[in-house]
Design a protein around this motif. Sequence first.
Motif, PDB file in Angstrom:
ATOM      1  N   LEU A 156      50.225   7.677  -5.569  1.00  7.93           N
ATOM      2  CA  LEU A 156      49.134   8.821  -6.266  1.00  7.93           C
ATOM      3  C   LEU A 156      49.669  10.301  -5.779  1.00  7.93           C
ATOM      4  O   LEU A 156      49.915  10.488  -4.446  1.00  7.93           O
ATOM      5  N   GLU A 157      49.914  10.936  -6.695  1.00  9.86           N
ATOM      6  CA  GLU A 157      50.554  12.077  -6.419  1.00  9.86           C
ATOM      7  C   GLU A 157      49.586  13.372  -7.051  1.00  9.86           C
ATOM      8  O   GLU A 157      49.487  13.441  -8.307  1.00  9.86           O
ATOM      9  N   ILE A 158      49.122  14.204  -6.220  1.00  4.84           N
ATOM     10  CA  ILE A 158      47.976  14.940  -6.490  1.00  4.84           C
ATOM     11  C   ILE A 158      48.518  16.535  -6.487  1.00  4.84           C
ATOM     12  O   ILE A 158      48.983  16.780  -5.447  1.00  4.84           O
ATOM     13  N   GLU A 159      48.556  17.085  -7.711  1.00  5.88           N
ATOM     14  CA  GLU A 159      49.090  18.386  -7.800  1.00  5.88           C
ATOM     15  C   GLU A 159      48.585  19.503  -6.871  1.00  5.88           C
ATOM     16  O   GLU A 159      49.491  20.130  -5.972  1.00  5.88           O
ATOM     17  N   TYR A 160      47.367  19.443  -6.333  1.00  7.36           N
ATOM     18  CA  TYR A 160      46.874  20.573  -5.421  1.00  7.36           C
ATOM     19  C   TYR A 160      47.277  20.015  -4.012  1.00  7.36           C
ATOM     20  O   TYR A 160      47.230  21.107  -3.223  1.00  7.36           O
ATOM     21  N   LEU A 161      47.412  18.766  -3.806  1.00 11.23           N
ATOM     22  CA  LEU A 161      48.147  18.631  -2.503  1.00 11.23           C
ATOM     23  C   LEU A 161      49.451  18.494  -2.194  1.00 11.23           C
ATOM     24  O   LEU A 161      50.055  17.702  -1.482  1.00 11.23           O
ATOM     25  N   ASN A 162      50.261  19.186  -3.024  1.00 12.61           N
ATOM     26  CA  ASN A 162      51.638  19.449  -3.041  1.00 12.61           C
ATOM     27  C   ASN A 162      52.309  17.941  -3.423  1.00 12.61           C
ATOM     28  O   ASN A 162      53.235  17.386  -2.645  1.00 12.61           O
ATOM     29  N   ARG A 163      51.550  17.073  -4.364  1.00 11.18           N
ATOM     30  CA  ARG A 163      52.035  15.650  -4.704  1.00 11.18           C
ATOM     31  C   ARG A 163      51.669  14.647  -3.450  1.00 11.18           C
ATOM     32  O   ARG A 163      52.101  13.555  -3.666  1.00 11.18           O
ATOM     33  N   ALA A 164      51.014  15.154  -2.474  1.00  9.45           N
ATOM     34  CA  ALA A 164      50.442  14.214  -1.572  1.00  9.45           C
ATOM     35  C   ALA A 164      49.369  13.500  -2.178  1.00  9.45           C
ATOM     36  O   ALA A 164      48.575  13.624  -3.148  1.00  9.45           O
ATOM     37  N   PRO A 165      49.142  12.148  -1.868  1.00  8.12           N
ATOM     38  CA  PRO A 165      49.581  11.344  -0.653  1.00  8.12           C
ATOM     39  C   PRO A 165      51.062  10.817  -1.017  1.00  8.12           C
ATOM     40  O   PRO A 165      51.643  10.291  -0.098  1.00  8.12           O
ATOM     41  N   GLY A 166      51.193  10.470  -2.334  1.00 12.12           N
ATOM     42  CA  GLY A 166      52.844  10.128  -2.484  1.00 12.12           C
ATOM     43  C   GLY A 166      53.317   8.858  -1.807  1.00 12.12           C
ATOM     44  O   GLY A 166      52.601   7.812  -1.892  1.00 12.12           O
ATOM     45  N   VAL A 167      54.275   9.004  -1.376  1.00 12.40           N
ATOM     46  CA  VAL A 167      54.731   7.947  -0.751  1.00 12.40           C
ATOM     47  C   VAL A 167      53.965   7.171   0.296  1.00 12.40           C
ATOM     48  O   VAL A 167      54.204   5.995   0.938  1.00 12.40           O
ATOM     49  N   LEU A 168      53.061   8.225   1.043  1.00  9.58           N
ATOM     50  CA  LEU A 168      52.211   7.627   1.929  1.00  9.58           C
ATOM     51  C   LEU A 168      50.635   7.187   1.482  1.00  9.58           C
ATOM     52  O   LEU A 168      49.812   7.149   2.094  1.00  9.58           O
ATOM     53  N   SER A 169      50.694   7.020   0.255  1.00 10.75           N
ATOM     54  CA  SER A 169      49.426   6.489  -0.488  1.00 10.75           C
ATOM     55  C   SER A 169      48.719   5.540   0.285  1.00 10.75           C
ATOM     56  O   SER A 169      47.367   5.586   0.565  1.00 10.75           O
ATOM     57  N   ALA A 170      49.212   4.567   0.717  1.00 13.35           N
ATOM     58  CA  ALA A 170      48.496   3.109   1.337  1.00 13.35           C
ATOM     59  C   ALA A 170      47.952   3.557   2.655  1.00 13.35           C
ATOM     60  O   ALA A 170      47.033   3.063   3.112  1.00 13.35           O
ATOM     61  N   ARG A 171      48.834   4.590   3.505  1.00 14.65           N
ATOM     62  CA  ARG A 171      48.295   5.054   4.816  1.00 14.65           C
ATOM     63  C   ARG A 171      47.923   6.457   4.927  1.00 14.65           C
ATOM     64  O   ARG A 171      47.803   7.002   6.100  1.00 14.65           O
ATOM     65  N   PHE A 172      47.386   6.797   3.623  1.00 19.45           N
ATOM     66  CA  PHE A 172      46.800   8.398   3.640  1.00 19.45           C
ATOM     67  C   PHE A 172      45.973   8.915   4.703  1.00 19.45           C
ATOM     68  O   PHE A 172      45.816   9.842   5.396  1.00 19.45           O
ATOM     69  N   ALA A 173      44.783   7.852   5.045  1.00 19.30           N
ATOM     70  CA  ALA A 173      43.940   8.203   6.090  1.00 19.30           C
ATOM     71  C   ALA A 173      44.117   7.332   7.229  1.00 19.30           C
ATOM     72  O   ALA A 173      43.314   7.117   8.255  1.00 19.30           O
ATOM     73  N   GLY A 174      45.387   6.656   7.390  1.00 15.10           N
ATOM     74  CA  GLY A 174      45.898   6.042   8.641  1.00 15.10           C
ATOM     75  C   GLY A 174      46.521   4.804   8.624  1.00 15.10           C
ATOM     76  O   GLY A 174      46.463   4.258   7.481  1.00 15.10           O
ATOM     77  N   GLU A 175      47.077   4.179   9.421  1.00 11.78           N
ATOM     78  CA  GLU A 175      47.807   2.865   9.629  1.00 11.78           C
ATOM     79  C   GLU A 175      47.020   1.562   9.104  1.00 11.78           C
ATOM     80  O   GLU A 175      47.400   0.500   8.855  1.00 11.78           O
ATOM     81  N   GLN A 176      45.637   1.840   9.110  1.00 14.84           N
ATOM     82  CA  GLN A 176      45.008   0.738   8.808  1.00 14.84           C
ATOM     83  C   GLN A 176      44.967   0.293   7.494  1.00 14.84           C
ATOM     84  O   GLN A 176      44.569  -0.631   7.043  1.00 14.84           O
ATOM     85  N   LYS A 177      45.695   1.199   6.576  1.00 15.77           N
ATOM     86  CA  LYS A 177      45.944   0.998   5.251  1.00 15.77           C
ATOM     87  C   LYS A 177      44.500   0.555   4.483  1.00 15.77           C
ATOM     88  O   LYS A 177      44.282  -0.401   3.789  1.00 15.77           O
TER      89      LYS A 177
END
Length: 190
Positions: free
Chosen positions: A71-92
Amino acid sequence: MKLVFASNNLHKIEEIQNLLSSSIQILSLKDIGCFDEIPETANTIEGNAILKANYVTEKYGYDCFADDSGLEIEYLNRAPGVLSARFAGEQKNDQDNIDKVLRELEGVQNRNARFKTVIALNIKNEQYLFTGIITGNITTSQKGSQGFGYDPIFQPNNYKMTFAQMNQQEKSAISHRGLAVKQLMHFLTT
């Protein structure tokens, strides 16, 4: 035809099997005895799809495809992007990820976003890439109970429902993964 899909995500496997022709049987990592944690260390969605496909082909010798989505969010500079599954931490954790996105966008007007899927296919010693992108926006609250991941907060452009409010068939017809799988299917059947 049998093809390994480099995933143990039952949601993804079911979604993709439903999109593919019945003449193509999908095998999961579990089906081929792969219980490894396949590294997803690339800094792009394309890179992770390639890493996963290559891992299975090189270690197990199967024709294989792998996907990576973000998921790439314009306001967040395309974050979470490649880190989508782990955006809030390694627990996915899907709910933790959704909560973090909603917190980061609190009071923000620009909620433009896009989902991107890249499929890397390794077949007959060649590699092919297929990309699907759908644009939309992030809702201010969760809506719907279908799907997984960020589906309850992603509303595609020109739709009044989130992915989580759509049934599997409606979502697959327009989703990033659906678009990439259609390209894969076209390639495999022509």
